[in-house]
Write a protein that holds these residues in place. Structure first.
Motif, PDB file in Angstrom:
ATOM      1  N   THR A 208      96.152  22.912  -5.638  1.00  0.00           N
ATOM      2  CA  THR A 208      95.953  23.548  -4.339  1.00  0.00           C
ATOM      3  C   THR A 208      94.813  22.851  -3.621  1.00  0.00           C
ATOM      4  O   THR A 208      93.909  22.285  -4.263  1.00  0.00           O
ATOM      5  N   THR A 209      94.838  22.909  -2.316  1.00  0.00           N
ATOM      6  CA  THR A 209      93.810  22.269  -1.507  1.00  0.00           C
ATOM      7  C   THR A 209      92.998  23.342  -0.810  1.00  0.00           C
ATOM      8  O   THR A 209      93.540  24.149  -0.045  1.00  0.00           O
ATOM      9  N   VAL A 210      91.690  23.390  -1.092  1.00  0.00           N
ATOM     10  CA  VAL A 210      90.774  24.355  -0.497  1.00  0.00           C
ATOM     11  C   VAL A 210      89.687  23.578   0.224  1.00  0.00           C
ATOM     12  O   VAL A 210      88.901  22.857  -0.416  1.00  0.00           O
ATOM     13  N   ASN A 211      89.668  23.709   1.564  1.00  0.00           N
ATOM     14  CA  ASN A 211      88.684  23.002   2.409  1.00  0.00           C
ATOM     15  C   ASN A 211      88.724  21.503   2.173  1.00  0.00           C
ATOM     16  O   ASN A 211      87.693  20.820   2.096  1.00  0.00           O
ATOM     17  N   GLY A 212      89.945  20.978   2.034  1.00  0.00           N
ATOM     18  CA  GLY A 212      90.093  19.544   1.832  1.00  0.00           C
ATOM     19  C   GLY A 212      89.821  19.081   0.417  1.00  0.00           C
ATOM     20  O   GLY A 212      89.924  17.882   0.137  1.00  0.00           O
ATOM     21  N   GLU A 213      89.496  19.991  -0.497  1.00  0.00           N
ATOM     22  CA  GLU A 213      89.199  19.622  -1.876  1.00  0.00           C
ATOM     23  C   GLU A 213      90.388  19.976  -2.764  1.00  0.00           C
ATOM     24  O   GLU A 213      90.935  21.080  -2.698  1.00  0.00           O
ATOM     25  N   LYS A 214      90.793  19.057  -3.597  1.00  0.00           N
ATOM     26  CA  LYS A 214      91.930  19.249  -4.481  1.00  0.00           C
ATOM     27  C   LYS A 214      91.502  19.984  -5.751  1.00  0.00           C
ATOM     28  O   LYS A 214      90.599  19.543  -6.452  1.00  0.00           O
ATOM     29  N   ARG A 215      92.157  21.114  -5.996  1.00  0.00           N
ATOM     30  CA  ARG A 215      91.833  21.922  -7.176  1.00  0.00           C
ATOM     31  C   ARG A 215      93.065  22.060  -8.048  1.00  0.00           C
ATOM     32  O   ARG A 215      94.170  22.300  -7.546  1.00  0.00           O
ATOM     33  N   ILE A 216      92.866  21.927  -9.351  1.00  0.00           N
ATOM     34  CA  ILE A 216      93.954  21.963 -10.327  1.00  0.00           C
ATOM     35  C   ILE A 216      93.837  23.254 -11.135  1.00  0.00           C
ATOM     36  O   ILE A 216      92.736  23.662 -11.530  1.00  0.00           O
ATOM     37  N   TYR A 217      94.976  23.912 -11.357  1.00  0.00           N
ATOM     38  CA  TYR A 217      94.992  25.161 -12.114  1.00  0.00           C
ATOM     39  C   TYR A 217      94.610  24.899 -13.566  1.00  0.00           C
ATOM     40  O   TYR A 217      95.121  23.959 -14.208  1.00  0.00           O
ATOM     41  N   HIS A 218      93.708  25.714 -14.076  1.00  0.00           N
ATOM     42  CA  HIS A 218      93.253  25.593 -15.467  1.00  0.00           C
ATOM     43  C   HIS A 218      93.632  26.864 -16.214  1.00  0.00           C
ATOM     44  O   HIS A 218      93.289  27.980 -15.798  1.00  0.00           O
ATOM     45  N   TYR A 219      94.366  26.702 -17.304  1.00  0.00           N
ATOM     46  CA  TYR A 219      94.799  27.840 -18.121  1.00  0.00           C
ATOM     47  C   TYR A 219      93.798  28.039 -19.259  1.00  0.00           C
ATOM     48  O   TYR A 219      93.561  27.128 -20.073  1.00  0.00           O
ATOM     49  N   ASP A 220      93.196  29.234 -19.314  1.00  0.00           N
ATOM     50  CA  ASP A 220      92.206  29.569 -20.340  1.00  0.00           C
ATOM     51  C   ASP A 220      92.916  30.300 -21.472  1.00  0.00           C
ATOM     52  O   ASP A 220      93.152  31.507 -21.420  1.00  0.00           O
ATOM     53  N   ALA A 221      93.278  29.547 -22.510  1.00  0.00           N
ATOM     54  CA  ALA A 221      94.025  30.134 -23.623  1.00  0.00           C
ATOM     55  C   ALA A 221      93.162  31.079 -24.447  1.00  0.00           C
ATOM     56  O   ALA A 221      93.649  32.111 -24.930  1.00  0.00           O
ATOM     57  N   GLU A 222      91.892  30.760 -24.634  1.00  0.00           N
ATOM     58  CA  GLU A 222      91.020  31.613 -25.438  1.00  0.00           C
ATOM     59  C   GLU A 222      90.832  32.979 -24.784  1.00  0.00           C
ATOM     60  O   GLU A 222      90.849  34.015 -25.469  1.00  0.00           O
ATOM     61  N   HIS A 223      90.654  32.986 -23.478  1.00  0.00           N
ATOM     62  CA  HIS A 223      90.526  34.261 -22.764  1.00  0.00           C
ATOM     63  C   HIS A 223      91.814  35.086 -22.877  1.00  0.00           C
ATOM     64  O   HIS A 223      91.766  36.316 -23.037  1.00  0.00           O
ATOM     65  N   GLU A 224      92.951  34.435 -22.821  1.00  0.00           N
ATOM     66  CA  GLU A 224      94.229  35.147 -22.938  1.00  0.00           C
ATOM     67  C   GLU A 224      94.400  35.742 -24.335  1.00  0.00           C
ATOM     68  O   GLU A 224      94.900  36.860 -24.496  1.00  0.00           O
TER      69      GLU A 224
END
Length: 464
Positions: A208-224
């Motif tokens: 996703t792009t937020v304010n021109g910055e590219k962000r990648i989804y991170h899946y937190d397996a330990e939290h799940e």
């Protein structure tokens, strides 16, 4: 004659009767307007239902069948005419979303034979990333996952559109070791994040792009895993554990309520002590002012020096006051403030000894009882000196009574803490310093009386 005909109920002749109106107006015929009787709506019947009822006066009756003849903004749904209807046929069709080329049949218009199956547009495919052998060896190699396991995972994700519950069920446990849903998700989203960094793919829906910055989804397996473990423990609780938790919550509320009550009493005690200190300061300042007024004949420079010393004395006393735990507020003198008799005309000096209405009746009787115990008349001769000292005495007595009432719960808390210490440490006794004890009457109570810290502060459990 007309009256006789009316009495005998005989019809009158056609000729009009001669009266005043016929003479004045002549041949003009007066129109008579007959108003229809309004039918009263029955009690309990709604207005809309009553409007549907038929009556002779209602000219706009509701139709028996629903009609739509008025020209409005909506179009007529069907226009029936003499034209020829469109032809329908029972024709075969294929669904482009299926890969097995299955043929089905349905009714459709002859003019729509060339069109595609309309429901094929809802076949949305999830784009799954792909990688080459060199990309896997360079970016995706893992010690915990082999290439065969990774290929099998990506194939299942492609087949079942990232439905990880089904992917976990169809996992080949004969060829590979068993993996949890969190492991499968962690591996898949890790591959997507890595490939999104090294190359730009149109399938990448995790960026996703937020304010021109590219962000990648991170899946937190330990939290799940922790979240599911907490839900499992919450679901597996027995009824006894649920009851125990409810009991602990209720006891926590009681402890917090007693804590707030203790803090409130402590603040009240601190206010009383600070008011007593401020009263002493006020009396000292008053005495100093009297001495200054009696020595007004001194030198001017001496008066200036005394004022300077008095200011320093006030600052020193204010810095020596005890700290208050509560929020700093303007502290007033808690003693009795007697009103000054400034009424017009003649007044008695005994009115200065009259207690103000703000003092309660119970406190008034308590002060009178204390005066009797000290063998002091409750209504002495009201001279100037007696009025002044008698009012000061009663003001001090009121302050002593307030301090005494505030001291009782403090002593009770000390005894409760001592008994609690003796219960937690058998064979040991907590020694309370004599400086904070009220007197010899507060000797150590027998250890047989144990305070129940869970119950109310006034409840004592006598155990052997």
């Amino acid at each position: 004659m007309a009256d006789i005909l009316d009495i005998l109920d005989i019809e009158q002749p056609g000729g009009s009767e001669i009266n005043r109106d016929t003479i004045i107006h002549g041949d003009k015929v007066k129109k008579k307007y007959v108003t229809a009787k309004a039918v009263k709506r029955p009690e309990g019947m709604h207005r809309e239902v009553f409007a549907l009822l038929y009556n002779d006066s209602n000219k706009d009756l509701p139709p028996l069948l629903p009609t739509d003849t008025g020209k409005a903004y909506k179009q007529t749904k069907a226009k029936l005419g003499m034209r020829k209807v469109r032809k329908w046929t029972w024709a075969p069709f294929t669904n482009p979303a299926r890969k097995d080329n299955a043929v089905f049949y349905h009714w459709k218009r002859v003019s729509d034979e060339t069109k595609e199956y309309p429901f094929a547009q809802f076949n949305k495919q999830v784009s799954i990333p792909s990688y080459s052998e060199s990309e896997y060896n360079q970016f995706l190699k893992s010690e915990d996952w082999s290439q065969a396991e990774t290929d099998h995972l990506m194939d299942l994700c492609q087949r079942f559109d990232l439905r990880f519950i089904i992917i976990h069920d169809r996992w080949d446990r004969a060829a590979f070791r068993d993996r949890s849903i969190e492991d499968l998700k962690e591996r898949y989203y890790g591959i997507c994040a890595t490939l999104s960094k090294v190359k730009t793919n149109p399938w990448s829906n995790l960026t996703t792009t937020v304010n021109g910055e590219k962000r990648i989804y991170h899946y937190d397996a330990e939290h799940e895993r922790k979240r599911k473990e907490q839900l499992r423990r919450l679901f597996d609780r027995t009824q006894e554990q649920i009851d125990e938790e409810q009991m602990l919550i209720a006891e926590l509320k009681k402890i917090e309520a007693r804590k707030r009550e203790r803090e409130k009493k402590t603040q009240d005690l601190q206010k009383l002590i600070s008011r007593a200190d401020s009263g002493n300061i006020a009396s000292n300042n008053h005495a100093t002012n009297n001495m200054d007024t009696s020595n007004n004949t001194g030198n001017v420079s001496l008066n200036i020096a005394r004022r300077h010393d008095r200011k320093l004395h006030k600052k020193k006393l204010s810095s020596q006051q005890r700290p208050i735990r509560a929020v700093e507020t303007t502290v007033e003198w808690s003693g009795i403030k007697f009103p000054e008799a400034r009424g017009a005309g003649v007044w008695l000096r005994s009115q200065r000894m009259k207690l103000p209405p703000g003092v309660g009746q119970r406190k008034t009787k308590t002060i009178e009882q204390e005066l009797r115990l000290m063998n002091i008349d409750i209504a002495p001769t009201p001279t100037e000196a007696i009025c002044k000292h008698f009012n000061e005495l009663r003001s001090d007595l009121a302050l002593v009574l307030d301090l005494r009432s505030a001291l009782v719960p403090c002593e009770f808390e000390l005894q409760a803490l001592r008994h609690q210490y003796e219960v937690l440490n058998p064979g040991k006794t907590l020694t309370i310093p004599a400086s904070i004890c009220n007197g010899p009457e507060n000797e150590a109570k027998p250890t047989l009386e144990i305070i129940d810290v869970v119950g109310s502060p006034s409840a004592l459990n006598n155990t052997i």
